[in-house]
Design a protein around this motif. Structure first.
Motif, PDB file in Angstrom:
ATOM      1  N   ALA A  56      -6.547  10.796   6.200  1.00  0.00           N
ATOM      2  CA  ALA A  56      -5.675   9.820   5.546  1.00  0.00           C
ATOM      3  C   ALA A  56      -5.128   8.822   6.564  1.00  0.00           C
ATOM      4  O   ALA A  56      -5.048   7.622   6.293  1.00  0.00           O
ATOM      5  CB  ALA A  56      -4.528  10.523   4.827  1.00  0.00           C
ATOM      6  N   VAL A  57      -4.777   9.314   7.751  1.00  0.00           N
ATOM      7  CA  VAL A  57      -4.289   8.427   8.810  1.00  0.00           C
ATOM      8  C   VAL A  57      -5.383   7.444   9.209  1.00  0.00           C
ATOM      9  O   VAL A  57      -5.142   6.245   9.357  1.00  0.00           O
ATOM     10  CB  VAL A  57      -3.809   9.245  10.030  1.00  0.00           C
ATOM     11  N   ARG A  58      -6.598   7.956   9.363  1.00  0.00           N
ATOM     12  CA  ARG A  58      -7.721   7.096   9.734  1.00  0.00           C
ATOM     13  C   ARG A  58      -7.988   6.053   8.654  1.00  0.00           C
ATOM     14  O   ARG A  58      -8.216   4.879   8.949  1.00  0.00           O
ATOM     15  CB  ARG A  58      -8.971   7.946   9.960  1.00  0.00           C
ATOM     16  N   THR A  59      -7.934   6.450   7.388  1.00  0.00           N
ATOM     17  CA  THR A  59      -8.165   5.512   6.287  1.00  0.00           C
ATOM     18  C   THR A  59      -7.089   4.433   6.257  1.00  0.00           C
ATOM     19  O   THR A  59      -7.395   3.248   6.070  1.00  0.00           O
ATOM     20  CB  THR A  59      -8.191   6.257   4.941  1.00  0.00           C
ATOM     21  N   LEU A  60      -5.835   4.826   6.447  1.00  0.00           N
ATOM     22  CA  LEU A  60      -4.743   3.838   6.485  1.00  0.00           C
ATOM     23  C   LEU A  60      -4.925   2.862   7.643  1.00  0.00           C
ATOM     24  O   LEU A  60      -4.744   1.655   7.471  1.00  0.00           O
ATOM     25  CB  LEU A  60      -3.394   4.542   6.604  1.00  0.00           C
ATOM     26  N   PHE A  61      -5.288   3.387   8.813  1.00  0.00           N
ATOM     27  CA  PHE A  61      -5.451   2.533   9.984  1.00  0.00           C
ATOM     28  C   PHE A  61      -6.617   1.561   9.806  1.00  0.00           C
ATOM     29  O   PHE A  61      -6.475   0.357  10.041  1.00  0.00           O
ATOM     30  CB  PHE A  61      -5.666   3.381  11.239  1.00  0.00           C
ATOM     31  N   GLY A  63      -8.149   0.628   6.991  1.00  0.00           N
ATOM     32  CA  GLY A  63      -7.873  -0.288   5.888  1.00  0.00           C
ATOM     33  C   GLY A  63      -6.876  -1.370   6.277  1.00  0.00           C
ATOM     34  O   GLY A  63      -7.077  -2.550   5.984  1.00  0.00           O
ATOM     35  N   GLY A  64      -5.810  -0.978   6.949  1.00  0.00           N
ATOM     36  CA  GLY A  64      -4.820  -1.956   7.402  1.00  0.00           C
ATOM     37  C   GLY A  64      -5.401  -2.925   8.421  1.00  0.00           C
ATOM     38  O   GLY A  64      -5.134  -4.131   8.373  1.00  0.00           O
ATOM     39  N   ALA A  65      -6.202  -2.404   9.335  1.00  0.00           N
ATOM     40  CA  ALA A  65      -6.829  -3.280  10.331  1.00  0.00           C
ATOM     41  C   ALA A  65      -7.810  -4.239   9.665  1.00  0.00           C
ATOM     42  O   ALA A  65      -7.875  -5.420  10.021  1.00  0.00           O
ATOM     43  CB  ALA A  65      -7.543  -2.444  11.392  1.00  0.00           C
ATOM     44  N   GLY A  66      -8.562  -3.763   8.691  1.00  0.00           N
ATOM     45  CA  GLY A  66      -9.504  -4.631   7.982  1.00  0.00           C
ATOM     46  C   GLY A  66      -8.803  -5.753   7.238  1.00  0.00           C
ATOM     47  O   GLY A  66      -9.219  -6.913   7.305  1.00  0.00           O
ATOM     48  N   VAL A  67      -7.751  -5.414   6.545  1.00  0.00           N
ATOM     49  CA  VAL A  67      -6.984  -6.437   5.822  1.00  0.00           C
ATOM     50  C   VAL A  67      -6.365  -7.418   6.806  1.00  0.00           C
ATOM     51  O   VAL A  67      -6.403  -8.641   6.596  1.00  0.00           O
ATOM     52  CB  VAL A  67      -5.905  -5.775   4.932  1.00  0.00           C
ATOM     53  N   ALA A  68      -5.810  -6.909   7.903  1.00  0.00           N
ATOM     54  CA  ALA A  68      -5.171  -7.783   8.891  1.00  0.00           C
ATOM     55  C   ALA A  68      -6.171  -8.746   9.524  1.00  0.00           C
ATOM     56  O   ALA A  68      -5.884  -9.938   9.674  1.00  0.00           O
ATOM     57  CB  ALA A  68      -4.506  -6.942   9.980  1.00  0.00           C
TER      58      ALA A  68
END
Length: 93
Positions: A56-61, A63-68
């Protein structure tokens, strides 16, 4: 002969600027789509990350990096795509 070269250079520059705008717009749409896709599962991902789930941490990181990356490349597209920088200077004058 020089006049024809100038016309083709201007057309090619316009094509390159157009391509850069289309590409940066597509990346922005991808970022928005990624954000919308991650939004419904966000509360569960945050909860699972807080309870120690590494996936979940990896997915959040990621996903957030991709959006950013997608949003920031749109925000500073004149710096990322040099052909757009020239176009922006011409519009200010």
């Amino acid at each position: 002969m020089e006049g024809k070269k100038g016309i083709w250079r201007a057309r090619w520059a316009r094509i390159q600027r157009g391509w850069d705008l289309v590409f940066s717009g597509l990346l922005l749409v991808m970022g928005v789509t990624l954000f919308v896709a991650l939004l419904p599962g966000l509360p569960d991902m945050i909860w699972n990350a807080l309870t120690g789930d590494g996936e979940a941490v990896r997915t959040l990181f990621v996903g957030g990096a991709g959006v950013a990356v997608c949003v920031l490349q749109w925000r500073w597209r004149n710096a990322v795509y040099p052909h757009l920088r020239r176009d922006a200077r011409g519009k200010r004058s």
